[in-house]
Design a protein around this motif. Structure first.
Motif, PDB file in Angstrom:
ATOM      1  N   LYS A   1       0.761  -1.204   0.043  1.00  0.00           N
ATOM      2  CA  LYS A   1      -0.024   0.253  -0.033  1.00  0.00           C
ATOM      3  C   LYS A   1       0.913   1.304   0.042  1.00  0.00           C
ATOM      4  CE  LYS A   1      -4.018   2.269   0.220  1.00  0.00           C
ATOM      5  NZ  LYS A   1      -4.810   2.100  -0.649  1.00  0.00           N
ATOM      6  N   VAL A   2       2.105   1.173   0.713  1.00  0.00           N
ATOM      7  CA  VAL A   2       2.831   2.412   0.778  1.00  0.00           C
ATOM      8  C   VAL A   2       3.340   2.629  -0.923  1.00  0.00           C
ATOM      9  CG1 VAL A   2       5.107   3.065   1.477  1.00  0.00           C
ATOM     10  CG2 VAL A   2       3.639   2.012   3.006  1.00  0.00           C
TER      11      VAL A   2
ATOM     12  N   ARG B   1      -0.093 -12.261   5.932  1.00  0.00           N
ATOM     13  CA  ARG B   1      -1.181 -12.044   6.853  1.00  0.00           C
ATOM     14  C   ARG B   1      -0.916 -10.573   7.796  1.00  0.00           C
ATOM     15  NH1 ARG B   1      -0.457 -17.287   8.714  1.00  0.00           N
ATOM     16  NH2 ARG B   1      -0.159 -16.658  10.645  1.00  0.00           N
ATOM     17  N   MET B   2       0.303 -10.530   8.254  1.00  0.00           N
ATOM     18  CA  MET B   2       0.516  -9.365   8.858  1.00  0.00           C
ATOM     19  C   MET B   2       0.314  -8.203   8.231  1.00  0.00           C
ATOM     20  SD  MET B   2       1.362  -7.921  11.753  1.00  0.00           S
ATOM     21  CE  MET B   2       1.941  -9.087  13.002  1.00  0.00           C
ATOM     22  N   ARG B   3       0.811  -8.246   6.882  1.00  0.00           N
ATOM     23  CA  ARG B   3       0.437  -7.193   5.929  1.00  0.00           C
ATOM     24  C   ARG B   3      -1.014  -6.773   5.707  1.00  0.00           C
ATOM     25  NH1 ARG B   3       4.010  -8.409   0.721  1.00  0.00           N
ATOM     26  NH2 ARG B   3       6.064  -7.833   1.620  1.00  0.00           N
ATOM     27  N   ASP B   4      -1.755  -7.878   5.674  1.00  0.00           N
ATOM     28  CA  ASP B   4      -3.265  -7.794   5.352  1.00  0.00           C
ATOM     29  C   ASP B   4      -3.646  -7.140   6.621  1.00  0.00           C
ATOM     30  OD1 ASP B   4      -5.364  -8.410   4.005  1.00  0.00           O
ATOM     31  OD2 ASP B   4      -5.945  -9.853   5.705  1.00  0.00           O
ATOM     32  N   TRP B   5      -3.411  -7.672   7.656  1.00  0.00           N
ATOM     33  CA  TRP B   5      -3.943  -7.017   9.051  1.00  0.00           C
ATOM     34  C   TRP B   5      -3.646  -5.272   9.282  1.00  0.00           C
ATOM     35  CZ3 TRP B   5      -1.806  -4.836  13.615  1.00  0.00           C
ATOM     36  CH2 TRP B   5      -2.659  -4.413  14.493  1.00  0.00           C
TER      37      TRP B   5
ATOM     38  N   PHE C   1      -4.381   0.563   9.036  1.00  0.00           N
ATOM     39  CA  PHE C   1      -3.681   2.053   8.597  1.00  0.00           C
ATOM     40  C   PHE C   1      -4.452   2.575   7.666  1.00  0.00           C
ATOM     41  CE2 PHE C   1       0.841   1.040  10.262  1.00  0.00           C
ATOM     42  CZ  PHE C   1       0.647   1.872  11.260  1.00  0.00           C
ATOM     43  N   TRP C   2      -4.900   1.660   6.724  1.00  0.00           N
ATOM     44  CA  TRP C   2      -5.671   2.204   5.619  1.00  0.00           C
ATOM     45  C   TRP C   2      -7.139   1.615   5.179  1.00  0.00           C
ATOM     46  CZ3 TRP C   2      -0.419   0.315   5.153  1.00  0.00           C
ATOM     47  CH2 TRP C   2       0.348   1.438   4.944  1.00  0.00           C
TER      48      TRP C   2
END
Ligand SMILES: *[C@@H]1O[C@H](CO)[C@@H](O)[C@H](O)[C@H]1NC(C)=O
Length: 419
Positions: free
Chosen positions: A179-180, A408-412, A417-418
């Motif tokens: 996303k960044v 999974r961590m990225r997903d959470w 954050f967004w």
């Protein structure tokens, strides 16, 4: 319920300075590494590997599991702390090496150009008078550009320093978040930087020394101008334990730690606990079920508990008064409900993830379920991953892989954050 905590002794927290490693100790360590370690490491790695195979699980990471199992289970905290570079040194080497490799391929791989430009040795030492011991924030990512912050509390039983795998996890799951990259392409702000807390290890610092340092770090981030709603905190294993302590502290300020008053109506964006260690008990069913395949086993947990809690200030008072900063699951359900009810006032959501192959699985699950029970409507995500044992996100990162746990961590975190 008593939230004013008045232990009999005064709350001047002291750290026990470490005595230097002696020649005798060094000789002992060398002999051990030469004559005992090879066979023991072979034993543990083979055992973890074969157990995983027999359970029909991809076994490669279980080799690493076995190696950690040897170190944590058979070396003393002093030996480990002598053998492994301390957190700050490990961080320094890691930054240099990741920057170097990213810049070499920067021309071909755009994300590597990004990584090379965002990594720098950047340490903010926290003021000694509020935290004592040796505490600092080691930055992964560029805090001058970041609008979103992760306060990262590394694991290692409170006795191991921060490992390169933790830092790779921070880079992969947060700083390099897809996303960044997307926001950057659109010319919008939204970079993430990770504030990795370097805290004082046990037995030099006992409970609640690390809580003092974690609270000071969070207060420092808020004072530096980031809004609570742009901050997430969390960690793995003992770092998950510290995460839960910090949540308790936000709800019921611990008298020995800096008080954090969030602005009216604002709360921390989210908290995560990976394979958290939230109970002194070792009679959970998962201890028996997974004691052979995991990197941890019951005896190890008992030893680490002694290093952390033996002689720890106020711990027994807490237990007898039913106060939960340290205790979390070791309170009965009703006390737990009073302690962790109203979590939504201080944090936007909770992510708990455990491996089905780890001994700490049952306590992690029970923690998440109790939080759910006493906080209706509060977002709690609980992942149980079939192929993972303890802290696999760190192992994935250590072998330079965006594996399932990282994704999974990225997903959470993306959802937090967004939204
Ligand atoms: C942290 O770990 C210690 C040692 O096992 C335990 O006594 C305590 O309950 C844990 N704290 C939390 C908040 O889970």
């Amino acid at each position: 319920m008593a939230t004013s905590f008045t232990p009999s002794s005064t709350f001047t927290y002291t750290y026990q300075p470490v005595e230097p490693f002696t020649t005798i100790e060094l000789i002992g360590l060398i002999l051990r590494l030469f004559f005992i370690a090879p066979a023991r490491i072979l034993l543990h790695t083979t055992r973890c590997f074969l157990s995983a195979l027999s359970r029909g699980i991809p076994p490669l990471l279980y080799l690493m599991c076995g190696y950690v199992r040897y170190a944590l289970g058979e070396l003393t905290p002093r030996q480990m702390q002598h053998l492994f570079p301390n957190s700050r040194r490990s961080y320094k080497r890691w930054v240099a090496s990741r920057r170097y490799s990213a810049s070499r391929s920067a021309a071909q791989v755009p994300t590597n150009a990004f990584v090379a430009s965002r990594l720098a040795y950047d340490v903010e030492v926290l003021p000694q008078d509020t935290v004592g011991g040796d505490a600092a924030i080691m930055w992964v990512g560029d805090r001058r550009r970041a609008t979103k912050i992760v306060l990262f509390l590394h694991g290692g039983g409170y006795i191991l320093p921060c490992q390169p795998g933790h830092l790779d996890w921070c880079l992969r799951a947060y700083v390099k978040h897809p996303k960044v990259q997307e926001l950057m392409r659109q010319g919008e702000d939204g970079e993430v930087a990770v504030a990795v807390l370097q805290y004082t290890l046990a037995p030099e610092a006992k409970y609640p020394g690390q809580l003092r340092q974690a609270a000071a770090a969070l207060a420092h981030l808020l004072r530096s101008g980031w809004r609570a709603g742009d901050i997430v905190f969390g960690g793995d294993s003992a770092g998950g334990n510290l995460t839960v302590q910090l949540l308790g502290h936000l709800l019921h300020p611990h008298p020995a730690a800096e008080r954090i008053v969030l602005p009216e109506g604002e709360s921390i964006a989210g908290a995560f606990a990976v394979s958290p260690w939230v109970s002194v008990r070792t009679d959970w069913e998962s201890f028996e079920r997974n004691g052979w395949v995991d990197m941890l086993h019951g005896g190890m947990i008992q030893d680490i508990t002694v290093h952390l809690l033996d002689g720890a200030m106020g711990y027994n008072v807490e237990r007898s008064e039913g106060l939960g900063w340290a205790m979390a699951l070791d309170m009965d359900e009703e006390a737990f409900g009073e302690w962790f009810g109203g979590l939504g006032r201080v944090v936007g959501g909770l992510y708990v993830t455990v491996g089905e192959q780890e001994i700490l699985m049952d306590q992690g699950v029970e923690f998440a379920e109790r939080v759910r029970k006493f906080n209706p409507g509060f977002p709690v995500r609980l992942d149980k991953s079939r192929n993972e044992a303890h802290d696999f996100i760190m192992l994935e990162a250590a072998v330079q892989k965006d594996g399932d746990a990282i994704l999974r961590m990225r997903d959470w975190v993306g959802g937090v954050f967004w939204p």
